[in-house]
Design an enzyme around this catalytic site. Structure first.
Site, mmCIF file in Angstrom:
data_model
loop_
_atom_site.group_PDB
_atom_site.id
_atom_site.type_symbol
_atom_site.label_atom_id
_atom_site.label_comp_id
_atom_site.label_asym_id
_atom_site.label_seq_id
_atom_site.Cartn_x
_atom_site.Cartn_y
_atom_site.Cartn_z
ATOM 1 N N ASP A 35 0.840 -1.201 0.000
ATOM 2 C CA ASP A 35 0.000 0.000 0.000
ATOM 3 C C ASP A 35 0.876 1.251 0.000
ATOM 4 O O ASP A 35 0.367 2.370 -0.042
ATOM 5 C CB ASP A 35 -1.016 -0.011 1.163
ATOM 6 C CG ASP A 35 -0.361 -0.102 2.517
ATOM 7 O OD1 ASP A 35 0.881 -0.191 2.593
ATOM 8 O OD2 ASP A 35 -1.096 -0.071 3.530
ATOM 9 N N SER A 36 2.211 1.052 -0.010
ATOM 10 C CA SER A 36 3.124 2.172 -0.263
ATOM 11 C C SER A 36 2.878 2.732 -1.667
ATOM 12 O O SER A 36 3.376 3.815 -1.994
ATOM 13 C CB SER A 36 4.577 1.734 -0.105
ATOM 14 O OG SER A 36 4.821 0.533 -0.819
ATOM 15 N N ASP A 40 -1.102 -6.047 -0.179
ATOM 16 C CA ASP A 40 -1.539 -5.412 1.072
ATOM 17 C C ASP A 40 -3.047 -5.201 1.092
ATOM 18 O O ASP A 40 -3.624 -4.668 0.123
ATOM 19 C CB ASP A 40 -0.881 -4.023 1.199
ATOM 20 C CG ASP A 40 0.345 -4.049 2.089
ATOM 21 O OD1 ASP A 40 0.411 -4.894 3.001
ATOM 22 O OD2 ASP A 40 1.237 -3.215 1.861
ATOM 23 N N LYS A 92 -1.485 -9.388 2.768
ATOM 24 C CA LYS A 92 -0.747 -8.954 3.959
ATOM 25 C C LYS A 92 -1.614 -7.959 4.713
ATOM 26 O O LYS A 92 -2.329 -7.161 4.102
ATOM 27 C CB LYS A 92 0.584 -8.309 3.549
ATOM 28 C CG LYS A 92 1.343 -7.679 4.733
ATOM 29 C CD LYS A 92 2.790 -7.392 4.410
ATOM 30 C CE LYS A 92 3.066 -6.020 3.839
ATOM 31 N NZ LYS A 92 2.611 -4.876 4.702
ATOM 32 N N GLU A 143 -1.672 -5.475 8.595
ATOM 33 C CA GLU A 143 -0.852 -4.924 9.674
ATOM 34 C C GLU A 143 -1.510 -5.175 11.026
ATOM 35 O O GLU A 143 -2.739 -5.111 11.135
ATOM 36 C CB GLU A 143 -0.678 -3.406 9.467
ATOM 37 C CG GLU A 143 0.055 -3.066 8.180
ATOM 38 C CD GLU A 143 0.288 -1.553 8.012
ATOM 39 O OE1 GLU A 143 -0.080 -0.759 8.912
ATOM 40 O OE2 GLU A 143 0.837 -1.183 6.960
ATOM 41 N N GLU A 169 9.030 -4.246 10.636
ATOM 42 C CA GLU A 169 9.474 -2.952 10.100
ATOM 43 C C GLU A 169 10.030 -2.067 11.198
ATOM 44 O O GLU A 169 9.382 -1.837 12.234
ATOM 45 C CB GLU A 169 8.292 -2.246 9.398
ATOM 46 C CG GLU A 169 8.711 -0.914 8.794
ATOM 47 C CD GLU A 169 7.738 -0.352 7.768
ATOM 48 O OE1 GLU A 169 6.780 -1.047 7.387
ATOM 49 O OE2 GLU A 169 7.960 0.810 7.347
HETATM 50 O O1 KIV Z 1 3.551 -1.127 1.672
HETATM 51 C C1 KIV Z 1 4.745 -1.488 1.723
HETATM 52 O O2 KIV Z 1 5.565 -1.164 0.861
HETATM 53 C C2 KIV Z 1 5.158 -2.302 2.861
HETATM 54 C C3 KIV Z 1 6.622 -2.574 3.014
HETATM 55 C C4 KIV Z 1 7.305 -1.397 3.561
HETATM 56 C C5 KIV Z 1 6.878 -3.781 3.825
HETATM 57 O O3 KIV Z 1 4.352 -2.703 3.643
#
Ligand code: KIV
Length: 271
Positions: free
Chosen positions: A51-52, A90, A120, A122, A189
């Site tokens: 989600d980055s 994510d 994934k 969090e 992280e």
């Molecule tokens: O969204 C992302 O890029 C991440 C990584 C930093 C692990 O969750």
């Protein structure tokens, strides 16, 4: 009859075997077809549709605004470019928190509509019910502990997490909870290297570190950072393998000059 080269696909089982053999796992983020195909061709083990994307693709300040539909769009593009890597996507902010039914529905949408291999999310014990529900539907789940960017407004800062004993202890317990809930791997992280080493040793499933030192079972970087597309973000943990920001700046300046000076296109570059 054509002889097809067998492509070895990475699975969650492969990652577990790698941990058992002491072989490190290499993971990078990807958000589009072209970059995903190059990273896959180079043999990357895992591609994370992070989600980055909210930051590096859409220019938002945080990961919070990106939607489930947008994540699915990025995931579809990445999956089309991949033959070998495990593709993890994510679950975006708001698509799973506090509601395990919603978490399952969001995960099913990602798997069905994108063709990705895992999701994934969090958080620690507070998401363990969701993890159980998602994995019970046959969907592999990667956890994410330490600095969890979807909670940035709770933390108020992007500095290193779990430096004090209370938070470190919660992280140790959360890691065990996530493994028991059925996660196949956990991202750690921005936590102290020693804590990441301790957690990695304690767990059977692999840990993937970002800013968590050398003792994690694998490493992940955001591809835009790793390629040096962004000059402004320089955390201590980041190693830039290219300096694309400056290379692109130079190339664009040269192209503009060539157009304006009528050097481009030349005779051999036209019909
Ligand atoms: O969204 C992302 O890029 C991440 C990584 C930093 C692990 O969750």
């Amino acid at each position: 009859m054509s002889v097809q080269k067998e492509i070895k696909k990475t699975t969650t089982r492969t990652l577990l075997d790698m941990k058992q053999k002491g072989e490190k796992i290499a993971m990078l983020t990807a958000y589009d077809f072209t970059i995903a195909s190059i990273l896959d061709k180079a043999g990357i083990d895992v591609l994370l549709v992070g989600d980055s994307a909210s930051n590096v693709m859409a220019g938002h300040e945080t990961t919070l605004p990106i939607t489930l539909d947008q994540m699915i769009y990025h995931a579809q593009s990445v999956v089309r470019g991949v033959n070998h890597a495990l593709v993890v996507v994510d679950l975006p902010f708001g698509s799973y928190q506090g509601n395990s039914k919603r978490a399952l529905e969001s995960s099913i949408r990602i798997m069905k509509e994108s063709g990705a291999h895992a999701v994934k999310l969090e958080g620690g014990s507070e998401v363990s019910d969701s993890i159980k529900r998602i994995t019970s539907a046959g969907i592999p789940v990667m956890g994410h502990l330490g600095l969890t960017p979807q909670s940035i407004y709770k933390f108020g800062t992007y500095t290193v997490r779990a430096k004090d004993e209370e938070e470190a202890d919660k992280l140790r317990k959360d890691a065990i909870k996530l493994e028991q809930a059925g996660c196949f791997a956990i991202v750690l992280e921005k936590i102290p290297a020693q804590l990441a080493g301790e957690v990695s040793q304690r767990l059977t499933i692999p840990t993937i570190g970002i800013g968590a030192g050398a003792l994690a079972d694998g490493q992940v970087l955001v591809t835009h950072d790793f390629l040096g597309l962004n000059n402004e973000f320089s955390p201590r943990f980041l190693r830039r393998y290219l300096h694309l920001h400056d290379m692109i700046l130079d190339a664009v300046k040269k192209y503009s000059l060539d157009v304006k000076s009528k050097d481009f296109p030349n005779n051999s570059e036209q019909y």
